[in-house]
Design a protein around this motif. Structure first.
Motif, short mmCIF file in Angstrom:
data_model
loop_
_atom_site.label_atom_id
_atom_site.label_comp_id
_atom_site.label_asym_id
_atom_site.label_seq_id
_atom_site.Cartn_x
_atom_site.Cartn_y
_atom_site.Cartn_z
N ALA B 121 28.35 -16.22 -13.14
CA ALA B 121 28.61 -15.79 -14.50
C ALA B 121 27.31 -14.88 -14.99
O ALA B 121 27.47 -13.81 -15.81
CB ALA B 121 28.75 -16.85 -15.37
N VAL B 122 26.13 -15.48 -14.51
CA VAL B 122 24.86 -14.62 -15.02
C VAL B 122 24.88 -13.33 -14.33
O VAL B 122 24.56 -12.21 -15.16
CB VAL B 122 23.74 -15.65 -14.46
CG1 VAL B 122 22.27 -14.53 -14.78
CG2 VAL B 122 23.55 -16.89 -15.36
N GLU B 123 25.16 -13.07 -13.18
CA GLU B 123 25.27 -11.91 -12.55
C GLU B 123 26.42 -11.04 -13.16
O GLU B 123 26.07 -9.90 -12.81
CB GLU B 123 25.62 -12.15 -10.84
CG GLU B 123 24.56 -12.45 -10.32
CD GLU B 123 25.12 -12.94 -8.60
OE1 GLU B 123 25.97 -12.69 -8.29
OE2 GLU B 123 24.18 -13.99 -8.22
N SER B 124 27.54 -11.64 -13.44
CA SER B 124 28.37 -10.74 -14.29
C SER B 124 27.97 -10.08 -15.88
O SER B 124 28.86 -9.85 -16.45
CB SER B 124 29.79 -11.45 -14.48
OG SER B 124 30.08 -12.12 -13.06
N GLY B 125 26.63 -10.79 -16.02
CA GLY B 125 26.24 -10.39 -17.39
C GLY B 125 26.71 -11.20 -18.62
O GLY B 125 26.74 -10.74 -19.61
N LEU B 126 27.21 -12.43 -18.30
CA LEU B 126 27.79 -13.18 -19.30
C LEU B 126 26.64 -13.97 -20.03
O LEU B 126 25.72 -14.48 -19.34
CB LEU B 126 29.03 -14.19 -18.75
CG LEU B 126 30.20 -13.74 -18.80
CD1 LEU B 126 30.61 -12.58 -17.83
CD2 LEU B 126 30.96 -14.81 -18.17
N GLU B 127 26.98 -14.26 -21.37
CA GLU B 127 26.14 -14.90 -21.94
C GLU B 127 26.57 -16.38 -21.86
O GLU B 127 27.60 -16.83 -21.93
CB GLU B 127 26.05 -14.57 -23.67
CG GLU B 127 25.05 -15.32 -24.46
CD GLU B 127 23.73 -15.14 -24.18
OE1 GLU B 127 23.38 -13.95 -23.88
OE2 GLU B 127 22.99 -15.94 -24.12
N ILE B 128 25.36 -17.38 -21.53
CA ILE B 128 25.74 -18.74 -21.04
C ILE B 128 25.69 -19.67 -22.43
O ILE B 128 24.35 -19.38 -22.87
CB ILE B 128 24.94 -19.20 -20.04
CG1 ILE B 128 25.15 -18.25 -18.96
CG2 ILE B 128 25.36 -20.67 -19.53
CD1 ILE B 128 26.49 -18.19 -18.18
N VAL B 129 26.55 -20.45 -22.66
CA VAL B 129 26.10 -21.51 -23.54
C VAL B 129 26.21 -22.68 -22.93
O VAL B 129 27.38 -23.25 -22.73
CB VAL B 129 27.44 -21.29 -24.73
CG1 VAL B 129 27.09 -22.35 -25.96
CG2 VAL B 129 27.51 -20.09 -25.44
N PRO B 130 25.13 -23.36 -22.74
CA PRO B 130 25.04 -24.58 -21.85
C PRO B 130 25.26 -25.75 -22.98
O PRO B 130 24.88 -25.72 -23.88
CB PRO B 130 23.69 -24.69 -21.47
CG PRO B 130 22.93 -23.89 -22.25
CD PRO B 130 23.72 -22.76 -22.90
N VAL B 131 26.14 -26.63 -22.41
CA VAL B 131 26.56 -27.86 -23.22
C VAL B 131 26.63 -28.97 -22.28
O VAL B 131 27.10 -29.09 -21.15
CB VAL B 131 27.92 -27.60 -24.03
CG1 VAL B 131 28.85 -27.25 -23.16
CG2 VAL B 131 27.97 -28.88 -24.95
N VAL B 132 26.16 -30.16 -22.95
CA VAL B 132 26.13 -31.41 -21.87
C VAL B 132 27.30 -32.39 -22.64
O VAL B 132 27.45 -32.68 -23.85
CB VAL B 132 24.89 -32.46 -21.79
CG1 VAL B 132 25.03 -33.69 -21.40
CG2 VAL B 132 23.61 -31.45 -21.37
N ASN B 133 28.17 -32.82 -21.77
CA ASN B 133 29.51 -33.50 -22.25
C ASN B 133 29.34 -34.90 -22.00
O ASN B 133 28.33 -35.37 -21.24
CB ASN B 133 30.53 -32.86 -21.31
CG ASN B 133 31.92 -33.57 -21.98
OD1 ASN B 133 31.94 -33.78 -23.24
ND2 ASN B 133 33.02 -33.47 -21.26
#
Lengths: 392, 604
Positions: B121-133
């Motif tokens: 995802a990072v390589e595809s240039g996506l903004e990551i929204v990390p979340v712990v479930n």
């Protein structure tokens, strides 16, 4: 009820099937024994004298039903076989009476073979003569072994000496032929007793010998003991060797090996039993008895109670049937014919001759004069071989 | 709609980390699905998916969300498959998004596949929204998990959100974060049309439904379009979006996500990753990243009852409508009769297909041990690809056999590291390096032959780490190995279904295992039958099935032939299921059992 079932019960189909055949063989089943042997799962039971009397009445009634039907067609009996169970639970006189009634009602061909199965534990010397007087001319004695130890393991109701006496009485009775049954493949501890018994029987000049591998029926006491490890049954390999040894000895001593389990001196084949292998017609009366008339096979109620009840209601106690034609008839022909020394014609088996030769080279088949038959080694694996011959 | 109010995002999560549950909460919060109508885990529609707790087919749902900033946004949630077998599909789904929620189970921590997909995802240039479930669980470790994520992505642990997908706690905050952090789509509506097909499904009445992300331009009902990779042209019968059911609309503009139906009936003509453009005024270039689906794992699939062959054929045709990655060609095996050699993306894909064939089509199947595709170089330098070991040419003409390798990433707690390194070694792995992630987890990087992974590597990985290790991998091409073809011969005749390609040093071991198994399973015949394992002409293992000595019914008492006939009937029935190998008749059950037993343990 299907039309066929109705036909059978109203006897028209049977008479029709009968129509083309002049002669038939008659089997009478006596389903009682004095005691149950440890390996036996046949249709037999230990019963009171009163029960046996009721059965005898029913058997005579069934005979009457058939005789009146067949009487109209004017048929006669080629051979008569009284088996069981233990028919010799009846006295010699009672046996004679049953045989004479059958002969009277159906008409017996001249010189017809009339066999009675006898358990050595039952008859006194003169019972044999009385049975002969009533028409019996062949005895099949259930010896199984001539060793006390072995007989005990099998829980036979007689000892070795009793068996010898029975055989002598049968041989002296005026009967034309006397046969004996023997078991091989006996449990550990009985080693050597089979071949020794065989020697003794040949020494007596017995006319006919049937040898069967001991194979305890499921749920019989012997099967349970074997399962618990209290009795050790031999490996297939050893049983096979024993059989081959018996065949060799018997043939060397002039006995014909005319069916997988049957041997006789020339002229003493059991014609009645041969009819089964040759798909000739036979009528079986009594509880659980089987019949074949033309393409029709049918069988009676196995349950004594139902058998008695149905007869009591004046109906034939037929409980099942099948019509055997075409491919199934061929299969029967091979399945039954391959058991005999005559074998079957090469045409009947659906086989490339290559496979036949291979089986022959392997020592399992014998091919000559356009007929295929089993060698003794082939007989040992006849179930596999027959399937191979039919459908490969 | 104003593009600045559109957010296209997906959720990256490991199996069971709660992706579907979280999606359900989003559907509720946005009133896309009224609460009372909410079937548990709405997005996973297929029964099988629901049972396995994984998503096979991606879905894309449009939701209207009133954010805390007082504006209404159009959120397109694009669901992604969660298994390494489907990494190409994942990459296409990612390409349809501008952002991704990275969802990690607070009690499990980061798993290798999550890492793989997060990097993708990072390589595809996506903004990551990390979340712990699963912060509602007593065993949850929010702090530790957040640290792991921050190590992994190089971000501030403070950026990691907390959510309970089960109770819905934190779900609104998460959607607000998506609105805030994920950029709106950027393409312009007045350019020539370029839309990415990121998935498709098959509708038996209407044909292929292509799931598209319009990157540039506009697609409208009635428009003539062209699929650039396959060259297929068609006119658009219907345009629409999922909410979550299909809702038709006049068109989709740049930045929007939805579906198009063109009347094309054949799923192989509309491929995942293809670019849709207008037939008039087409785009000059397709979108990047398209690849032909390339099956890497093959297995023979046979009906147990040969009468079911046609049914199996029909069922595969139908599955293929919905699964462009599945390939199959007819094959005829001496041992198993007529069947198919099927190609799969990986082992999970194989299992899913097998299970669907058995469950949805009621078929009873035999599946041979899976094998990978081999690249064979002959003495003349020619290269061929072998999908069935029994097609392997004679070793005399073969110069080299190459097998596919993968670049593998294994995450494991340090306590189990030794066992896993041992496993990698046993499986002919080439160790590369190792990194500690926040002290709780070690990342092992290595190369492994794909063949070693397709049998039971994953099970071994789990059992040697008490379930804690996880694996991700990507294909890195073919490497030469010391490989040979091992054949199993019964009475001198090779039995194709058992041929296998193994490393030379393991040929004997595999050979003796399978010959022993067959000796136990094949009933004794009229003659002795040798069972051999051979490499080229050389026998490496041998067993003998001794001839049957006794099989006879003593008598037919009183003319009762029924017992004998019953036995005969049974034999006749049995013969129908017999396979002839040379002159030996073998019940198919024996082959099936041997094949099934053979699959339990990796040949080595």
């Amino acid at each position: 009820m299907s039309a066929l079932a109705y036909d059978i019960k109203s006897s028209t189909a049977v008479v029709r099937a009968w129509g083309g055949n002049v002669k038939v063989r008659l089997y009478l089943h006596w389903p009682f024994c004095r005691s149950r042997c440890a390996y036996c799962d046949f249709n037999t039971r230990v019963a009171s004298v009163g029960y046996q009397e009721a059965y005898r009445t029913a058997l005579l009634a069934e005979m009457g039903m058939w005789a009146s039907m067949l009487g109209r067609a004017g048929k006669t009996i080629r051979s008569l076989y009284l088996g069981g169970g233990t028919p010799s639970c009846m006295s010699g006189d009672e046996t004679a009476a049953l045989l004479s009634t059958a002969a009277e009602r159906f008409g017996l061909e001249d010189g017809a073979e009339v066999t009675v199965e006898v358990n050595p534990a039952t008859w006194a010397e003169d019972d044999y003569a009385r049975a002969v007087f009533g028409g019996a001319n062949r005895f099949s004695v259930g010896v199984q072994s001539l060793h006390d130890g072995t007989l005990r393991v099998l829980s036979r109701p007689h000892g070795a000496e009793e068996a010898m006496e029975a055989l002598r009485a049968a041989l002296d009775s005026g009967a034309r032929s006397v046969g004996a049954d023997l078991l091989y493949g006996l449990p550990a501890g009985c080693e050597g007793t089979f071949l020794d018994s065989l020697e003794k029987l040949m020494g007596l000049g017995i006319h006919h010998l049937s040898v069967y591998a001991l194979s305890p029926g499921a749920k019989t006491p012997l099967a349970r003991m074997a399962a618990r490890g209290e009795v050790a049954l031999p490996e297939d390999e050893a049983v096979a060797e024993e059989y081959l040894a018996a065949v060799e000895i018997l043939v060397r001593r002039g006995y014909e090996h005319y069916e997988i389990s049957n041997f006789c001196r020339p002229g003493h084949r059991c014609r009645h039993n041969l009819a089964y292998w040759r798909r000739e017609d036979y009528l079986g009366l009594g509880a659980g008895a089987h019949s074949k008339l033309g393409g029709l096979r049918f069988w009676n109620e196995r349950s004594l109670l139902r058998y008695l009840r149905t007869i009591g209601e004046g109906r034939l106690p037929v409980s099942g049937w099948e019509v055997v034609t075409g491919e199934e008839a061929r299969e029967e022909m091979v399945m039954l014919g391959m058991r005999t020394s005559r074998g079957v014609s090469e045409r009947t088996v659906s086989h490339s001759s290559g496979r036949l030769r291979e089986l022959a080279r392997g020592g399992l088949l014998d091919i000559s004069g356009g007929r295929v038959k089993l060698t003794p080694r082939g007989m040992l694996v006849s179930n596999l071989l027959i399937a191979d011959l039919l459908w490969s | 709609m104003d593009k600045s109010r559109i957010r296209n995002f997906c959720i990256i999560a490991h199996i069971d980390h709660g992706k579907s549950t979280l999606a359900d909460r989003f559907l509720e919060i946005t009133d896309t699905v009224p609460r009372q109508k909410m079937a548990e885990q709405y997005l996973d529609r297929m029964e099988l998916e629901r049972e396995r707790g994984i998503t096979i087919k991606a879905q894309a749902v449009r939701m209207q969300y009133m954010a805390t900033d007082g504006e209404e946004y159009r959120l397109n949630l694009i669901d992604t498959p969660g298994h390494v077998d489907f990494s190409y599909e994942v990459s296409r789904s990612l390409a349809a998004c501008e952002g991704a929620i990275l969802l990690v189970d607070a009690s499990q921590g980061v798993e290798a596949q999550t890492v793989g997909n997060a990097y993708l995802a990072v390589e595809s240039g996506l903004e990551i929204v990390p979340v712990v479930n699963k912060i509602d669980l007593p065993a949850s470790d929010f702090e530790g998990t957040a640290m792991e994520i921050s190590d992994l992505l190089g971000i501030d642990p403070g950026e990691v959100l907390a959510v309970s997908a089960k109770t819905g706690e934190g779900a609104r905050e998460l959607l607000d974060a998506v609105v805030r952090r994920v950029p709106p789509p950027s393409g312009e509506a007045d350019m020539p049309l370029r839309a990415l097909v990121f998935d498709s499904s098959y509708d038996s009445y209407r044909g292929v439904v292509a799931f598209v992300r319009v990157v540039e331009g506009e697609v409208k009902r009635g428009m003539k379009v062209r699929f650039m990779a396959t060259g297929v042209t068609a006119s658009v019968d219907e345009v629409g979006y999922f909410s979550p059911d299909m809702i038709s609309c006049p068109g989709l503009e740049a930045g929007e996500v939805g579906y198009i139906i063109t009347g094309v009936k054949d799923v192989t003509r509309i491929k995942v990753g293809d670019t849709v453009t207008g037939r008039e005024a087409p785009a000059a270039e397709p979108l990047p990243g398209y690849r032909e689906p390339k099956p890497m794992v093959f297995a023979g699939v046979y009906p147990v009852d040969s009468d079911d062959f046609t049914d199996l054929n029909d069922a595969l045709e139908k599955l293929k409508l919905n699964d462009a990655a599945l390939s199959f060609t007819r094959e005829n095996s001496k041992a198993l009769g007529f069947g198919f050699r099927c190609g799969f993306l990986g082992l999970l894909h194989l299992e899913i297909v097998q299970e669907r064939l058995e469950r949805e089509y009621g078929l009873d199947l035999v599946v041979t041990s899976p094998n990978v595709v081999y690249e064979v170089v002959d003495r003349g330098g020619g290269v061929t690809y072998i999908r069935n070991p029994s097609d392997m040419p004679d070793m005399g003409v073969v110069k080299e056999i190459r097998e596919p390798y993968v670049q593998a990433t294994i995450l494991v707690p340090p306590d189990y590291m030794g066992g896993i390194l041992e496993l990698v070694k046993e499986r002919r792995g080439i160790y590369q390096d190792m990194t500690y992630l926040s002290g709780r987890r070690v990342e092992i990087r290595c190369r492994l032959p794909l063949a070693e992974i397709v049998v039971d590597f994953y099970d071994q990985l789990k059992s040697r780490s008490r379930g804690y290790a996880s694996l991700d991998y990507e294909h890195v091409g073919f490497l030469a190995g010391n490989l040979v073809r091992l054949d199993i011969l019964i009475n001198g005749e090779p039995v194709d279904a058992f041929s296998i390609i193994v490393e030379r040093s393991r040929a004997h071991e595999y050979g003796s295992r399978i010959t022993k198994k067959l000796r136990e399973l094949i009933p004794r015949q009229l003659f002795d039958v040798p069972v051999q394992a051979a490499v080229g002409g050389k026998v490496v293992a041998r067993e003998t099935i001794k001839a049957r000595r006794k099989d006879v019914l003593a008598k037919c008492y009183g003319g009762d032939v029924t017992r004998k006939k019953k036995l005969l009937q049974k034999q006749k029935e049995g013969k129908k299921r017999m396979k002839m190998v040379g002159r030996v008749e073998i019940p198919q059950e024996a082959f099936i059992s041997a094949l099934r037993a053979g699959g339990e343990e990796k040949p080595r």
